[in-house]
Design a protein around this motif. Sequence first.
Motif, PDB file in Angstrom:
ATOM      1  N   LYS A  20       0.828  -1.205   0.000  1.00 27.11           N
ATOM      2  CA  LYS A  20       0.000   0.000   0.000  1.00 27.11           C
ATOM      3  C   LYS A  20       0.866   1.260   0.000  1.00 27.11           C
ATOM      4  O   LYS A  20       0.579   2.240  -0.711  1.00 27.11           O
ATOM      5  CB  LYS A  20      -0.920   0.005   1.228  1.00 27.11           C
ATOM      6  CG  LYS A  20      -2.108  -0.946   1.131  1.00 27.11           C
ATOM      7  CD  LYS A  20      -2.957  -0.896   2.376  1.00 27.11           C
ATOM      8  CE  LYS A  20      -4.222  -1.740   2.235  1.00 27.11           C
ATOM      9  NZ  LYS A  20      -5.194  -1.145   1.316  1.00 27.11           N
ATOM     10  N   ILE A  21       1.933   1.248   0.796  1.00 24.44           N
ATOM     11  CA  ILE A  21       2.824   2.410   0.870  1.00 24.44           C
ATOM     12  C   ILE A  21       3.524   2.634  -0.461  1.00 24.44           C
ATOM     13  O   ILE A  21       3.617   3.773  -0.957  1.00 24.44           O
ATOM     14  CB  ILE A  21       3.857   2.221   2.003  1.00 24.44           C
ATOM     15  CG1 ILE A  21       3.157   2.258   3.371  1.00 24.44           C
ATOM     16  CG2 ILE A  21       4.937   3.307   1.941  1.00 24.44           C
ATOM     17  CD1 ILE A  21       4.063   1.919   4.535  1.00 24.44           C
ATOM     18  N   VAL A  22       4.019   1.544  -1.094  1.00 22.15           N
ATOM     19  CA  VAL A  22       4.715   1.655  -2.379  1.00 22.15           C
ATOM     20  C   VAL A  22       3.773   2.189  -3.457  1.00 22.15           C
ATOM     21  O   VAL A  22       4.136   3.087  -4.230  1.00 22.15           O
ATOM     22  CB  VAL A  22       5.294   0.286  -2.789  1.00 22.15           C
ATOM     23  CG1 VAL A  22       5.820   0.339  -4.223  1.00 22.15           C
ATOM     24  CG2 VAL A  22       6.424  -0.122  -1.844  1.00 22.15           C
ATOM     25  N   VAL A  23       2.558   1.647  -3.526  1.00 26.74           N
ATOM     26  CA  VAL A  23       1.574   2.103  -4.521  1.00 26.74           C
ATOM     27  C   VAL A  23       1.244   3.578  -4.312  1.00 26.74           C
ATOM     28  O   VAL A  23       1.193   4.365  -5.271  1.00 26.74           O
ATOM     29  CB  VAL A  23       0.290   1.250  -4.437  1.00 26.74           C
ATOM     30  CG1 VAL A  23      -0.839   1.882  -5.250  1.00 26.74           C
ATOM     31  CG2 VAL A  23       0.551  -0.161  -4.927  1.00 26.74           C
ATOM     32  N   THR A  24       1.035   3.971  -3.050  1.00 28.13           N
ATOM     33  CA  THR A  24       0.698   5.368  -2.744  1.00 28.13           C
ATOM     34  C   THR A  24       1.816   6.304  -3.172  1.00 28.13           C
ATOM     35  O   THR A  24       1.571   7.330  -3.825  1.00 28.13           O
ATOM     36  CB  THR A  24       0.439   5.531  -1.231  1.00 28.13           C
ATOM     37  OG1 THR A  24      -0.637   4.677  -0.846  1.00 28.13           O
ATOM     38  CG2 THR A  24       0.070   6.967  -0.908  1.00 28.13           C
ATOM     39  N   LEU A  25       3.066   5.958  -2.838  1.00 23.85           N
ATOM     40  CA  LEU A  25       4.209   6.805  -3.202  1.00 23.85           C
ATOM     41  C   LEU A  25       4.373   6.888  -4.717  1.00 23.85           C
ATOM     42  O   LEU A  25       4.637   7.976  -5.260  1.00 23.85           O
ATOM     43  CB  LEU A  25       5.492   6.271  -2.561  1.00 23.85           C
ATOM     44  CG  LEU A  25       5.594   6.397  -1.041  1.00 23.85           C
ATOM     45  CD1 LEU A  25       6.873   5.742  -0.529  1.00 23.85           C
ATOM     46  CD2 LEU A  25       5.561   7.862  -0.615  1.00 23.85           C
ATOM     47  N   THR A  30       3.907  10.232  -9.539  1.00 24.17           N
ATOM     48  CA  THR A  30       3.349  10.435 -10.888  1.00 24.17           C
ATOM     49  C   THR A  30       2.597  11.759 -10.968  1.00 24.17           C
ATOM     50  O   THR A  30       2.742  12.516 -11.942  1.00 24.17           O
ATOM     51  CB  THR A  30       2.390   9.279 -11.252  1.00 24.17           C
ATOM     52  OG1 THR A  30       3.093   8.046 -11.175  1.00 24.17           O
ATOM     53  CG2 THR A  30       1.825   9.465 -12.654  1.00 24.17           C
ATOM     54  N   TYR A  31       1.815  12.043  -9.937  1.00 23.31           N
ATOM     55  CA  TYR A  31       1.074  13.318  -9.898  1.00 23.31           C
ATOM     56  C   TYR A  31       2.023  14.502  -9.882  1.00 23.31           C
ATOM     57  O   TYR A  31       1.828  15.477 -10.617  1.00 23.31           O
ATOM     58  CB  TYR A  31       0.170  13.354  -8.673  1.00 23.31           C
ATOM     59  CG  TYR A  31      -0.361  14.722  -8.338  1.00 23.31           C
ATOM     60  CD1 TYR A  31      -1.288  15.356  -9.156  1.00 23.31           C
ATOM     61  CD2 TYR A  31       0.093  15.421  -7.207  1.00 23.31           C
ATOM     62  CE1 TYR A  31      -1.764  16.620  -8.873  1.00 23.31           C
ATOM     63  CE2 TYR A  31      -0.378  16.684  -6.915  1.00 23.31           C
ATOM     64  CZ  TYR A  31      -1.303  17.279  -7.741  1.00 23.31           C
ATOM     65  OH  TYR A  31      -1.763  18.539  -7.447  1.00 23.31           O
ATOM     66  N   LEU A 171      -6.184   9.089 -10.193  1.00 22.55           N
ATOM     67  CA  LEU A 171      -5.082   8.815  -9.263  1.00 22.55           C
ATOM     68  C   LEU A 171      -5.593   8.764  -7.822  1.00 22.55           C
ATOM     69  O   LEU A 171      -5.218   7.876  -7.048  1.00 22.55           O
ATOM     70  CB  LEU A 171      -3.990   9.883  -9.389  1.00 22.55           C
ATOM     71  CG  LEU A 171      -3.122   9.863 -10.639  1.00 22.55           C
ATOM     72  CD1 LEU A 171      -2.165  11.054 -10.626  1.00 22.55           C
ATOM     73  CD2 LEU A 171      -2.332   8.562 -10.738  1.00 22.55           C
ATOM     74  N   GLY A 172      -6.441   9.733  -7.464  1.00 18.84           N
ATOM     75  CA  GLY A 172      -6.979   9.776  -6.108  1.00 18.84           C
ATOM     76  C   GLY A 172      -7.799   8.538  -5.789  1.00 18.84           C
ATOM     77  O   GLY A 172      -7.691   7.970  -4.693  1.00 18.84           O
ATOM     78  N   GLU A 173      -8.620   8.095  -6.751  1.00 12.87           N
ATOM     79  CA  GLU A 173      -9.440   6.901  -6.530  1.00 12.87           C
ATOM     80  C   GLU A 173      -8.578   5.648  -6.397  1.00 12.87           C
ATOM     81  O   GLU A 173      -8.866   4.761  -5.577  1.00 12.87           O
ATOM     82  CB  GLU A 173     -10.440   6.741  -7.678  1.00 12.87           C
ATOM     83  CG  GLU A 173     -11.531   7.816  -7.680  1.00 12.87           C
ATOM     84  CD  GLU A 173     -12.489   7.663  -8.842  1.00 12.87           C
ATOM     85  OE1 GLU A 173     -12.199   6.843  -9.745  1.00 12.87           O
ATOM     86  OE2 GLU A 173     -13.521   8.354  -8.851  1.00 12.87           O
ATOM     87  N   LYS A 174      -7.507   5.560  -7.194  1.00 18.05           N
ATOM     88  CA  LYS A 174      -6.617   4.402  -7.115  1.00 18.05           C
ATOM     89  C   LYS A 174      -5.866   4.370  -5.775  1.00 18.05           C
ATOM     90  O   LYS A 174      -5.642   3.293  -5.204  1.00 18.05           O
ATOM     91  CB  LYS A 174      -5.602   4.427  -8.274  1.00 18.05           C
ATOM     92  CG  LYS A 174      -6.210   4.017  -9.603  1.00 18.05           C
ATOM     93  CD  LYS A 174      -6.775   2.604  -9.531  1.00 18.05           C
ATOM     94  CE  LYS A 174      -7.467   2.200 -10.815  1.00 18.05           C
ATOM     95  NZ  LYS A 174      -8.110   0.870 -10.701  1.00 18.05           N
ATOM     96  N   GLY A 179      -4.051   1.998  -2.262  1.00 19.38           N
ATOM     97  CA  GLY A 179      -2.984   2.563  -1.461  1.00 19.38           C
ATOM     98  C   GLY A 179      -3.369   2.764  -0.012  1.00 19.38           C
ATOM     99  O   GLY A 179      -4.197   2.040   0.550  1.00 19.38           O
ATOM    100  N   LEU A 180      -2.767   3.772   0.597  1.00 18.39           N
ATOM    101  CA  LEU A 180      -2.942   4.034   2.022  1.00 18.39           C
ATOM    102  C   LEU A 180      -3.544   5.421   2.219  1.00 18.39           C
ATOM    103  O   LEU A 180      -2.978   6.415   1.772  1.00 18.39           O
ATOM    104  CB  LEU A 180      -1.583   3.949   2.724  1.00 18.39           C
ATOM    105  CG  LEU A 180      -1.581   3.993   4.252  1.00 18.39           C
ATOM    106  CD1 LEU A 180      -2.187   2.721   4.827  1.00 18.39           C
ATOM    107  CD2 LEU A 180      -0.161   4.162   4.778  1.00 18.39           C
ATOM    108  N   GLY A 181      -4.685   5.501   2.868  1.00 18.61           N
ATOM    109  CA  GLY A 181      -5.313   6.783   3.151  1.00 18.61           C
ATOM    110  C   GLY A 181      -6.286   7.217   2.078  1.00 18.61           C
ATOM    111  O   GLY A 181      -6.549   6.497   1.102  1.00 18.61           O
ATOM    112  N   ASN A 182      -6.830   8.423   2.251  1.00 20.04           N
ATOM    113  CA  ASN A 182      -7.773   8.997   1.296  1.00 20.04           C
ATOM    114  C   ASN A 182      -6.985   9.650   0.166  1.00 20.04           C
ATOM    115  O   ASN A 182      -6.225  10.582   0.381  1.00 20.04           O
ATOM    116  CB  ASN A 182      -8.667  10.018   2.005  1.00 20.04           C
ATOM    117  CG  ASN A 182      -9.722  10.598   1.099  1.00 20.04           C
ATOM    118  OD1 ASN A 182      -9.419  11.321   0.162  1.00 20.04           O
ATOM    119  ND2 ASN A 182     -10.970  10.285   1.365  1.00 20.04           N
ATOM    120  N   GLY A 183      -7.156   9.143  -1.066  1.00 20.74           N
ATOM    121  CA  GLY A 183      -6.358   9.599  -2.193  1.00 20.74           C
ATOM    122  C   GLY A 183      -6.466  11.083  -2.474  1.00 20.74           C
ATOM    123  O   GLY A 183      -5.459  11.768  -2.676  1.00 20.74           O
ATOM    124  N   THR A 184      -7.690  11.599  -2.485  1.00 22.11           N
ATOM    125  CA  THR A 184      -7.893  13.021  -2.764  1.00 22.11           C
ATOM    126  C   THR A 184      -7.210  13.889  -1.713  1.00 22.11           C
ATOM    127  O   THR A 184      -6.555  14.883  -2.035  1.00 22.11           O
ATOM    128  CB  THR A 184      -9.399  13.336  -2.806  1.00 22.11           C
ATOM    129  OG1 THR A 184     -10.038  12.453  -3.727  1.00 22.11           O
ATOM    130  CG2 THR A 184      -9.645  14.775  -3.227  1.00 22.11           C
TER     131      THR A 184
END
Length: 445
Positions: A20-25, A30-31, A171-174, A179-184
Motif C-alpha cells: 500500500k505504501i509503495v503504490v501510494t508513493l 506520478t502526480y 489517481l486519487g481513486e486508485k 494505497g494508504l489513506g484517502n487519495g484526494t
Amino acid sequence: MKKFIETLKNIWTIDELRQKIVVTLALLITYRLGTHIVLPGIDPNALEAVKGKTTGLLGLFDQFAGGAFSQASILALGIMPYISASIFMQLVTILVPQFQKIQKEGESGRKKINQWTRYLTVLVTVFQAGAYITYLQSPGYKEALIPAYEPFFVISTIILLTAGTLFVMWLGEKITDKGLGNGTSLIIMVGILARLPQSFLQEFTAKNSKGGGGVLVFIIEIAILVAIIMGLIVLVQGVRKIAINYAKQIVGNKQFGGARQFLPIKVNSAGVMPIIFAQAIIFIPTIFAKFDTTGDFMKILNDHSNGWYMLIYSVLVIGFTYLYTAIIFNPKQIAEDLKRNNGFIPGVKPGQPTADYIGSVMDKVTLPGAILLAFVGILPGVAQKLGVTGGFSSFFGGTSLLIMVGVILDTLQQIETHLLMRQYDGLMSGGRIQGRQAVSSSPIG
C-alpha cells in the motif's frame, strides 16, 4: 529512537502495508511529475517571471494544485473541480429525497452517484478551464504564449485541462482503493507540502536580511507554528462524551446489554468543510471575473490580511459550520437508534426528549468549535500582518494546515490499525491515534 526504528521495521515487514505504501508513493510521484508538464502553446522559459507569484485566493488555489496553476501545467486545475462536484453531490444526496433513495440502494446506488459526480466534474472543469484561459491571456502569461499555436490554444487547453483533472481524479481513486489513506486528501496534502521548503527558505532569508529580526524571530515563529499545530490536533480530536446505558436482556441462560458506553460529540464535527465552503463562495466572483483581481471588491476578496475579508470569511465559516453539522448530524435518528437498541441517556426519557438533549449538547459544542475554526481560517492573514512572508504565513492556519493535520492523523491511524491487527506495538504509547474518518464521508476525509 530505538522504538521508532523498530516500529518502522514492523511496518515494512507487513506485506499488505508495504504494498500500500509503495503504490501510494508511486502514484503521488506520478502526480508531482505531471504538475511540471506545461500546456502546449506556452513557452516554459518565459514563465519564470510569474511562477509562484499568485497571491490571495489564486495563491490558495495554486497551493492546492501543487504549484501547477502558476506553472500553466496540464494539471493546473488539479483535483478542485472534482471536490466541488463531490461536495455538490453530497449535499444533493442529503437534501433531495430521490437521491437519498438512490444512495440507499447499496453498491449500485453508490456507483450511480459516483458516475454522476464524474460527469459533473467534466462540466465544472470545462467552465473553470474557460476562465483559466482568460487568465493565461493576462499580462505576465500573455508574453509566454507562442503566436504560431494561438489558433489551437483554446480548444487544446480545454481538452487537456479536463483530461488532466480526470487523470488526477483517477489517481486519487486508485490511492484510496489500492494505497494508504484517502487519495484526494493525500494529493492535496502533497501539493501543499511541495511548497513548504521554498516558503521555509524564503522566511528564513527574509528574517536574516537587514531589519528582518534575525534568527531569534524565526525560531519564535517556528515555536508558534508548532503550538498552532498542537492546538489543531486538539480541535480535530476533541470530543464531548454523552453517557449511554443499555438495558439488560436475558436470553436463555445468557445476559446481554447492561453495558455503559459513550456517544462522542466532536467539537469540530464538520471538519474542514466549512472553510472549503466559505472559500468556494468567496472564490465564485473571481471565476466570473475571469481571474481578474484588479477591481476594488476583488482586491478585498483576494487579500487574506484585509480586515473586511477576515470578517466576511469568519461569518461564512461559522454559518457553514452550523449548516454542515446540521446536515450530517441527525439527533432524531440517533435517538431512534438508541431506543431500538434499548439504549438511553441517564436522566433523559427515550424518544424526542433524547433527540432534544443530544441536539442541545451538539449546539453548545458546535459554537466554540465554529469560532475556533473561523479563527484558524484567518490565522494566515493575521500572520501576514505581523510580518510573516505570504508563502510561509499560509502554513499558520487555514485550509492548508487543517488538511495536513487531518490527513496525517488519518494515515497514521490506518498504519496503527495494521500494526495492532498483527499484534505489534502501536505508534503511540499513550493511547491510539484518532483520525477524522467518522466525521465526514467527503472526498477530503
